[in-house]
Enzyme design. Structure first.
Site, PDB file in Angstrom:
ATOM      1  N   ASP A  11       0.911  -1.136   0.000  1.00 57.64           N
ATOM      2  CA  ASP A  11       0.000   0.000   0.000  1.00 57.64           C
ATOM      3  C   ASP A  11       0.948   1.183   0.000  1.00 57.64           C
ATOM      4  OD1 ASP A  11      -1.382   2.298   0.842  1.00 57.64           O
ATOM      5  OD2 ASP A  11      -2.991   1.039   1.576  1.00 57.64           O
ATOM      6  N   HIS A  12       1.097   1.842  -1.152  1.00 54.71           N
ATOM      7  CA  HIS A  12       2.210   2.794  -1.239  1.00 54.71           C
ATOM      8  C   HIS A  12       2.047   3.977  -0.283  1.00 54.71           C
ATOM      9  CE1 HIS A  12      -0.323   5.102  -4.048  1.00 54.71           C
ATOM     10  NE2 HIS A  12       0.476   6.112  -3.806  1.00 54.71           N
ATOM     11  N   HIS A  69      -5.696   2.833   1.141  1.00 59.17           N
ATOM     12  CA  HIS A  69      -4.948   3.999   1.631  1.00 59.17           C
ATOM     13  C   HIS A  69      -5.619   4.689   2.820  1.00 59.17           C
ATOM     14  CE1 HIS A  69      -2.824   3.199  -1.966  1.00 59.17           C
ATOM     15  NE2 HIS A  69      -3.505   3.966  -2.784  1.00 59.17           N
TER      16      HIS A  69
HETATM   17  C1  BG6 Z   1      -3.394   4.707  -6.378  1.00 56.43           C
HETATM   18  C2  BG6 Z   1      -4.737   4.788  -7.037  1.00 56.43           C
HETATM   19  O1  BG6 Z   1      -3.339   3.640  -5.476  1.00 56.43           O
HETATM   20  O2  BG6 Z   1      -3.152   5.906  -5.681  1.00 56.43           O
HETATM   21  C3  BG6 Z   1      -4.819   5.968  -7.972  1.00 56.43           C
HETATM   22  O3  BG6 Z   1      -4.967   3.593  -7.776  1.00 56.43           O
HETATM   23  C4  BG6 Z   1      -4.439   7.227  -7.249  1.00 56.43           C
HETATM   24  O4  BG6 Z   1      -6.118   6.104  -8.527  1.00 56.43           O
HETATM   25  C5  BG6 Z   1      -3.125   7.051  -6.505  1.00 56.43           C
HETATM   26  O5  BG6 Z   1      -4.313   8.259  -8.226  1.00 56.43           O
HETATM   27  C6  BG6 Z   1      -2.826   8.254  -5.618  1.00 56.43           C
HETATM   28  O6  BG6 Z   1      -1.523   8.130  -5.124  1.00 56.43           O
HETATM   29  P1  BG6 Z   1      -0.709   9.420  -4.701  1.00 56.43           P
HETATM   30  O7  BG6 Z   1       0.577   8.861  -4.168  1.00 56.43           O
HETATM   31  O8  BG6 Z   1      -0.550  10.256  -5.942  1.00 56.43           O
HETATM   32  O9  BG6 Z   1      -1.529  10.102  -3.671  1.00 56.43           O
END
Ligand code: BG6
Length: 493
Positions: free
Chosen positions: A179-180, A242
């Site tokens: 989960d980045h 997230h």
């Molecule tokens: C991803 C989603 O996990 O997270 C995308 O699939 C989203 O739809 C993205 O744009 C948002 O990541 P960040 O790091 O730009 O907030």
């Protein structure tokens, strides 16, 4: 300040979906930055895998372009980029068929004991087949790990099936579910803030906190990912993973250590204590929206339906939810979650609003003394703001002002903020699973999300429209204002 680099052991990184968007945008640039910072110990190799035939040279050319576009390679001497590219190779494997596996065996055969990280940057439909292919071809060694991307499934049942398939080949401690958001610097800082300071923890509870807001707003639309997004929607794409992970980090009890299971046990308890939302209460506790044509950065943009070319789609591009954590610490404290595409700006933040002072000596109007507020900004401009009341300087009586103690990490530490993927891939190579989701966490998150989705599916109401470039449907404002609260006004001012 100089960044401190702790080297990782030699490794092979094997990227399935190696010519896909995620690989080019995130994985190779992340590896490149770690390489430039000197984090790797020789030997290390990276191999891109996909079905189509490609030579190493062709593959390196596409990665060179990707590094230019997504990885700041222009700021690094050209020889460094070229040396990095020589560590890359390409092998064509048909993940669902028989071809190519022997080439991969051959490629890996020289280093049977080296750490192997298999990164599945593919559609989740392929996770099971790839895990099986790796096992069948004798490629899973004791030092192997597998990295899988969200979404893990589209509901609880499909997540279980995927977890079973991967679990039949890899032990749970070899599985790294990304989960980045957990790799973002400020998210880790939330743990530091809570557990490395005595200041907040004693007042981190319902007696002192009025409510919590978690916002992940994006200004972009679905950006060519319409086919995926239309089957997913904001609740699966952002909330199930997230936003719930952020909620867990705010609400969890202090873990006994930073050990992966100690942290994940505490997060799991939070997921299990979320008050259920289903058909009986979804209409009062949730709002879903879908953007209509509007404006983004001053330019006209199409609505969601036009963007995905599906005039009847009821997929939500915005969600707001009032969640509650049912335990002693958080009883009665709402957690308002909000995420959406085509909102006015890209900003992710957590706002913890404390209670009013119990008695004001400064005037009869309770608003004369505003609440303390802790704002943890994940992006952009990572940092922390603590809003306090002070006396306005100078004569004129006792006039109070609400002002922030403001710490921007970029200003305070002159180091480059690494991308989430840099930290997370290095953690996989180290075998540290603290920032990854355990199977039971993913499944508990779906157990909370599935009834919300069912309630929406069984309701005759469509998602509420909002114009692109606005903060979502009016109902989202009503959701919080009904309780006498407002979304963080700093964002709208
Ligand atoms: C991803 C989603 O996990 O997270 C995308 O699939 C989203 O739809 C993205 O744009 C948002 O990541 P960040 O790091 O730009 O907030």
């Amino acid at each position: 300040m100089v960044a401190r680099i702790i080297k990782v052991d030699p490794f092979d990184l094997i990227v399935f979906g190696g010519t896909g968007d995620l690989a080019y945008r995130k994985i190779y640039p992340a590896m490149f930055h770690r390489y430039v910072d000197g984090q790797f110990t020789e030997p290390f190799r990276i191999v891109g895998i996909s079905r189509r035939a490609n030579t190493d040279e062709e593959f390196r050319d596409t990665v060179r372009d990707a590094l230019k576009k997504f990885g700041d390679s222009g700021k690094v001497p050209a020889e460094t980029v070229e040396t990095f590219l020589t560590t890359l190779a390409y092998v064509a494997v048909d993940a669902t068929g028989a071809s190519g596996w022997s080439d991969l065996q051959h490629w890996l055969s020289g280093a049977p004991d080296r750490i192997r990280a298999y990164y599945l940057a593919t559609s989740p439909d392929l996770f099971g087949a790839i895990a099986e292919g790796l096992a069948h071809n004798g490629l899973v060694t004791p030092a192997s790990r597998i990295i899988v991307e969200k979404p893990i499934g589209k509901d609880g049942a499909s997540a279980n099936a995927i977890n079973d398939q991967i679990g039949a080949v890899f032990q749970e401690n070899q599985i790294f579910r990304i989960d980045h958001y957990l790799g973002k610097e400020t998210v880790q800082n939330l743990m530091a803030l809570r557990f490395a300071n005595i200041l907040f923890e004693p007042i981190w509870d319902a007696a002192h906190i009025d409510h919590v807001q978690i916002t992940a707003a994006e200004s972009i639309g679905v950006e060519g990912r319409g086919a995926y997004y239309d089957n997913s929607g904001a609740i699966r794409d952002m909330v199930q993973n997230h936003l719930l992970q952020l909620l867990c980090l705010v609400a969890m009890e202090p873990p006994a250590s930073l050990d992966a299971d100690a942290v994940r046990d505490e997060k799991l308890k939070v997921l299990k204590t979320l008050a259920p939302i289903d058909e009986s209460n979804a209409s009062t506790l949730t709002v879903r929206g879908q953007y209509r044509p509007g404006a983004s950065s001053g330019a006209a943009v199409p609505g969601y339906l036009e963007e995905v070319g599906k005039p009847d789609s009821t997929t939500e591009t915005f969600v707001a939810i009032k969640a509650s954590v049912q335990n002693w610490r958080w009883a009665g404290v709402p957690f308002y979650l909000r995420t959406g595409k085509r909102l006015p700006q890209r900003v992710s933040e957590i706002v913890v609003t404390f209670r009013h002072v119990p008695h004001s000596i400064f005037g009869a109007n309770p608003d004369d003394v505003a609440e303390n507020r802790l704002v943890i900004r994940l992006q952009p401009d990572e940092g922390i703001k603590l809003w306090l009341m002070i006396k306005e300087p100078g004569p004129g009586g006792m006039r109070l002002q609400h002002v922030p103690l403001d710490m921007s990490f970029a200003k305070a530490f002159e180091v480059r903020t690494p991308e989430a993927y840099e930290r997370l891939i290095m953690d996989v190579i180290r075998g540290n699973a603290t920032l990854f989701m355990r199977r039971d966490e993913v499944e508990a998150a779906w157990r909370w999300i599935d009834p919300i989705r069912n309630a929406w599916a069984n309701s005759s109401e469509a998602p509420k429209p909002y114009f692109a470039g606005t903060w979502g449907p009016n109902a989202s404002v009503a959701l919080i204002e009904r309780d006498g609260r407002t979304w963080n006004e700093e964002l709208t001012s």
